[in-house]
Design an enzyme around this catalytic site. Sequence first.
Site, mmCIF file in Angstrom:
data_model
loop_
_atom_site.group_PDB
_atom_site.id
_atom_site.type_symbol
_atom_site.label_atom_id
_atom_site.label_comp_id
_atom_site.label_asym_id
_atom_site.label_seq_id
_atom_site.Cartn_x
_atom_site.Cartn_y
_atom_site.Cartn_z
ATOM 1 N N ASP A 94 0.901 -1.151 0.213
ATOM 2 C CA ASP A 94 -0.168 -0.126 -0.191
ATOM 3 C C ASP A 94 1.455 1.085 -0.327
ATOM 4 O OD1 ASP A 94 -3.143 -1.375 1.308
ATOM 5 O OD2 ASP A 94 -1.661 -2.407 1.659
ATOM 6 N N ASN A 121 2.023 -2.932 4.085
ATOM 7 C CA ASN A 121 1.125 -4.056 3.513
ATOM 8 C C ASN A 121 0.205 -3.751 4.238
ATOM 9 O OD1 ASN A 121 0.239 -5.136 0.895
ATOM 10 N ND2 ASN A 121 0.469 -7.118 2.463
ATOM 11 N N LYS A 122 -1.101 -5.151 4.186
ATOM 12 C CA LYS A 122 -1.770 -5.305 5.223
ATOM 13 C C LYS A 122 -1.425 -5.957 6.188
ATOM 14 C CE LYS A 122 -5.040 -4.859 4.697
ATOM 15 N NZ LYS A 122 -5.957 -4.256 5.079
HETATM 16 O O1 MRU Z 1 -7.105 -2.084 3.029
HETATM 17 P P1 MRU Z 1 -7.064 -2.490 1.795
HETATM 18 O O2 MRU Z 1 -7.975 -4.307 1.294
HETATM 19 O O3 MRU Z 1 -7.433 -1.916 0.784
HETATM 20 O O4 MRU Z 1 -6.011 -2.909 1.637
HETATM 21 C C1 MRU Z 1 -4.891 -3.212 0.299
HETATM 22 C C2 MRU Z 1 -4.193 -4.401 0.106
HETATM 23 O O5 MRU Z 1 -5.469 -4.957 -0.685
HETATM 24 C C3 MRU Z 1 -3.441 -5.127 0.477
HETATM 25 O O6 MRU Z 1 -2.217 -4.124 1.087
HETATM 26 C C4 MRU Z 1 -2.985 -5.472 -1.177
HETATM 27 O O7 MRU Z 1 -1.764 -5.645 -0.580
HETATM 28 C C5 MRU Z 1 -1.720 -3.822 -1.778
HETATM 29 S S1 MRU Z 1 -2.989 -3.194 -2.573
HETATM 30 C C6 MRU Z 1 -2.350 -3.776 -4.401
#
Ligand code: MRU
Length: 347
Positions: free
Chosen positions: A243, A253-254
Site C-alpha cells: 500500500d 502492507n496489510k
Molecule cells: O485494506 P485494503 O483491502 O484496501 O488493503 C489493501 C490491500 O489489499 C493489500 O494490503 C494489498 O496487498 C495492497 S493493494 C495491491
Amino acid sequence: MRVGDRWYRTIWLDDDGWSVLIIDQTALPGELVVLRLTEVEQVAEAIRTMRVRGAPLIGVAAAYGVALALRSDPGDEALRGGVGMLAATRPTAVNLHWALERVDRELRRLEPEARGAAAYHLAGAMADEDVATCQRIGEHGERLIRACWEALGHGRPMEVLTHCNAGWLAAVDWGTALAPIYRAHDAGIPLHVWVDETRPRNQGLLTEWELARHGVPRTVVVDNAGGHLMRTGRVDLCLVGTDRTTRTGDVANKIGTYLKALAAHDNGVPFYVAAPSSSIDWQLTDGAAIPIEERGGGELGLGADVPVANPAFDVTPGRLITGLVTERGVAAATAAGLATLFPERYS
Ligand code: MRU
C-alpha cells in the site's frame, strides 16, 4: 478479468458516459454486485467502507471521484473540496494521494470550463496506465516464478503464499501480486497458492474467489498458519502487494505481512513484494513514518464491551524483503536498488 462469460474491470463508466460503475467488494465473494456512483460523496463512502479497496484501485476511484465533483461546479473551491474529501478517506495507501495530487495539479492549471472533460480523460488514462503497469509487473514476476520453479527441478507444483488481496480486485485489472501468478499459470507452470484468510476483513476470500475464476489451484489458510507452512517446507515463495513503499524499500502492507516476512526470513523462503511505482512514496526514507490506518473495532465482530484495536497495516523493513517487483523490473528493497530502476527519483 473474466467472470463467467463477461470481462470486467473493477471500475468503468456507465453507458451515459459520466456515472461511475464499481464492483461492490463488500458483497464478494457471495455476490457480484455492480454499483452506480453519481456523486463525489458516494465515491468517498465507497473508499472509506471498502466497497472499492486495494491501493491502485482507490487511487483511480479517487480520480473518478474528482471528475464527479466537478460536474456541478468546476471552480477552484469545488476542486479543493472534492480532493480534500477524498484524501481524508484512508491514510495508508499512497496511491490515493499520488492520484489526487496529480489530478489537482493537472486540472488546476486549466480554465474551469475545461476541467470536467479533462478530469474524465485523466481518470480514464490513469485506469489504463494501471492496467499496463500491472501487466508489466506480471511479466517480470512470471520470470521470477519460472526461475524459482526451474530451480525446484520441475518435480512438483510450485508453492506460493500470498497475503490479503493484491489481485485484479485491488487494481483496475490483473492486480499486482497476483498478476505474475495468473501469467505463470497461463504459461503452464504448475503452481498452488496458499491464501492467507486476512482477518478481520477476509480479503483472502477475495483472492480465493479470483483464483477460482481463473482456475488456479489454491487453499485458504488462517492467518497464523504461514509460519508453520514455511517451517515444514511447504512454501517456495511469498509474493504480496503493498500500500506504500518508502524510497528506501520499507513496505507497508496489510496487517500480518510483517510476520510472514519474519517467518520467510527465518526459513530461507524468498519474500517478494509487487510494487507499482504508484505505491512508492518517493518522499519517505523510513517505514516508521508511514501512517497506519486504525479501523473501527466493530470489524472484529466482538461484543461492544470488548476492548479491541484494529491496525489495518504493518511495515516490513526492506532487509526482510528479497526484492520489489515493479513495472520496470525487479529491484533490491533499498534506495540503491530502486535507484537503478527509477534514477529520475534519486538524482
Ligand atoms: O485494506 P485494503 O483491502 O484496501 O488493503 C489493501 C490491500 O489489499 C493489500 O494490503 C494489498 O496487498 C495492497 S493493494 C495491491
